[in-house]
Scaffold this motif. Structure first.
Motif, short mmCIF file in Angstrom:
data_model
loop_
_atom_site.label_atom_id
_atom_site.label_comp_id
_atom_site.label_asym_id
_atom_site.label_seq_id
_atom_site.Cartn_x
_atom_site.Cartn_y
_atom_site.Cartn_z
N HIS A 198 96.45 30.98 15.66
CA HIS A 198 96.26 29.79 14.83
C HIS A 198 94.85 29.25 15.06
N ARG A 199 94.45 28.33 14.19
CA ARG A 199 93.15 27.68 14.32
C ARG A 199 93.36 26.17 14.43
N LEU A 200 92.47 25.53 15.18
CA LEU A 200 92.58 24.10 15.39
C LEU A 200 91.20 23.47 15.27
N TRP A 201 91.12 22.38 14.47
CA TRP A 201 89.87 21.65 14.29
C TRP A 201 90.01 20.24 14.84
N HIS A 202 88.94 19.75 15.50
CA HIS A 202 88.89 18.40 16.01
C HIS A 202 87.64 17.73 15.44
N ASP A 203 87.85 16.68 14.66
CA ASP A 203 86.74 15.98 14.00
C ASP A 203 85.84 16.95 13.23
N GLY A 204 86.48 17.88 12.52
CA GLY A 204 85.76 18.81 11.68
C GLY A 204 85.17 20.01 12.39
N ARG A 205 85.33 20.10 13.72
CA ARG A 205 84.76 21.21 14.48
C ARG A 205 85.87 22.14 14.95
N LEU A 206 85.71 23.44 14.71
CA LEU A 206 86.69 24.42 15.15
C LEU A 206 86.68 24.48 16.68
N VAL A 207 87.81 24.13 17.31
CA VAL A 207 87.86 24.10 18.77
C VAL A 207 88.75 25.18 19.36
N HIS A 208 89.55 25.85 18.50
CA HIS A 208 90.39 26.94 19.01
C HIS A 208 90.69 27.91 17.87
N ALA A 209 90.56 29.19 18.18
CA ALA A 209 90.95 30.25 17.25
C ALA A 209 91.56 31.36 18.08
N GLY A 210 92.85 31.53 17.96
CA GLY A 210 93.54 32.53 18.77
C GLY A 210 94.98 32.12 18.99
N GLY A 211 95.56 32.59 20.08
CA GLY A 211 96.97 32.32 20.34
C GLY A 211 97.19 31.48 21.58
N HIS A 212 98.46 31.28 21.88
CA HIS A 212 98.87 30.57 23.09
C HIS A 212 100.05 31.32 23.69
N ALA A 213 100.09 31.39 25.00
CA ALA A 213 101.18 32.06 25.69
C ALA A 213 102.39 31.15 25.77
N GLN A 214 103.55 31.74 26.02
CA GLN A 214 104.75 30.96 26.30
C GLN A 214 104.46 30.02 27.48
N GLN A 215 104.95 28.79 27.39
CA GLN A 215 104.77 27.72 28.36
C GLN A 215 103.40 27.04 28.26
N ALA A 216 102.55 27.47 27.30
CA ALA A 216 101.26 26.80 27.13
C ALA A 216 101.49 25.40 26.56
N VAL A 217 100.66 24.46 27.03
CA VAL A 217 100.80 23.06 26.63
C VAL A 217 99.49 22.56 26.04
N ALA A 218 99.60 21.73 25.02
CA ALA A 218 98.44 21.05 24.43
C ALA A 218 98.77 19.57 24.28
N ILE A 219 97.84 18.71 24.70
CA ILE A 219 98.03 17.26 24.57
C ILE A 219 96.88 16.72 23.73
N THR A 220 97.19 16.10 22.62
CA THR A 220 96.16 15.58 21.71
C THR A 220 96.40 14.10 21.43
N ARG A 221 95.29 13.40 21.24
CA ARG A 221 95.36 11.97 20.90
C ARG A 221 95.31 11.86 19.38
N LEU A 222 96.36 11.31 18.79
CA LEU A 222 96.51 11.37 17.34
C LEU A 222 95.75 10.27 16.61
N THR A 223 95.00 9.44 17.32
CA THR A 223 94.10 8.51 16.63
C THR A 223 92.84 9.24 16.17
N GLU A 224 92.66 10.48 16.63
CA GLU A 224 91.51 11.29 16.26
C GLU A 224 91.90 12.25 15.14
N ASP A 225 90.90 12.89 14.54
CA ASP A 225 91.14 13.78 13.40
C ASP A 225 91.42 15.20 13.89
N TRP A 226 92.65 15.66 13.67
CA TRP A 226 93.05 17.01 14.05
C TRP A 226 93.59 17.75 12.83
#
Length: 275
Positions: free
Chosen positions: A29-57
């Motif tokens: 998958h791909r992930l953008w933060h404030d218009g900037r590509l910050v991740h392109a690839g996968g995540h392993a089982q048990q991987a965690v992501a914490i994001t602040r939803l007041t920002e642009d994702w």
């Protein structure tokens, strides 16, 4: 759908944090933060992501995925940290792709409760959410360790009222928030002080009471297993049998046939207590 057709999804803004844990490997998958590509690839089982939803994702799913997302409002987080004697958490420091077996297993504990009759599992939901708050505050919010050593206790009237209220609502179940309100406390404050006072969590105490009640009814031999299960606050006979076996090591039917005169209740907690 083919990756070239996968939509880019704008994640709605909230005054909240999102905690996502992968239940199995997520290939791409791909992930953008404030218009900037910050991740392109996968995540392993048990991987965690914490994001602040007041920002642009924004995200783009390029393969199948299976995960659980916890939405933690700013208000709920602030109430937890205040009640725990911690400083307000401004952000969480969670490295991309970090593996977190604790959050993974909390999600696994939550999944069987989803879709069950309303209200029956509010107590368990409350405890899982408090465990999640405590874990992310300590590990990713850099919370002070002092709060874990706080030794506040319930006043005698609060302890008695809490226990009476749980017993009054044994059959239908009751949320941790409602019990805390009866004692004039917040949910987190009550949960911590109840354990400091009794040596066990309110959830475990309540399950013990349900099993004690079930043993009494099984000994009387006047009701079916389904009737006993519902009267003691279990979702159905299957749920009753699983919990009963965790406490006693045997099924309700077998116990009734072989030990119907004994009301001894094993002390092993359910679910297992965390240190």
């Amino acid at each position: 759908m083919p990756p070239e057709h996968a939509p880019v999804i704008a994640i709605p803004h909230h005054e909240a944090f999102s905690v996502i844990v992968q239940l199995r490997d997520f290939a791409s998958h791909r992930l953008w933060h404030d218009g900037r590509l910050v991740h392109a690839g996968g995540h392993a089982q048990q991987a965690v992501a914490i994001t602040r939803l007041t920002e642009d994702w924004r995200c783009q799913h390029l393969s199948a995925f299976d995960n659980v997302r916890f939405l933690i409002t700013r208000q709920a987080l602030d109430e937890f940290t205040y009640d725990s004697g911690q400083k307000r958490i401004g952000h969480f420091d969670c490295a991309p792709g970090a593996l977190d077996p604790v959050i993974y297993h909390l999600a696994q504990a939550l999944i069987p409760l989803l879709g069950q009759p309303g209200g029956m599992h509010d107590f368990m939901f409350d405890h899982i959410s408090l465990a999640l708050f405590a874990h992310i505050a300590e590990v990713y919010g850099k919370a002070s360790q002092d709060w874990t050593r706080q030794k506040g206790r319930l006043a005698p009237w609060q302890e008695q009222r809490a226990k009476d209220f749980m017993l009054e609502n044994l059959a239908k179940g009751v949320s941790l928030e409602l019990i805390a309100r009866e004692c004039g406390l917040s949910r987190a404050h009550f949960a911590r002080n109840f354990k400091n006072t009794t040596g066990t969590s309110a959830c475990v105490w309540l399950q013990n009471m349900r099993i004690r009640k079930a043993l009494e009814l099984l000994g009387a031999r006047q009701q079916t297993l389904t009737e006993i299960a519902l009267e003691c606050g279990f979702t159905d006979q299957s749920h009753f049998s699983r919990v009963f076996k965790t406490f006693t090591g045997t099924s309700p039917g077998y116990w009734q046939r072989t030990q119907g005169g004994s009301l001894a209740v094993p002390t092993a907690p359910w679910p297992p207590e965390q240190p």
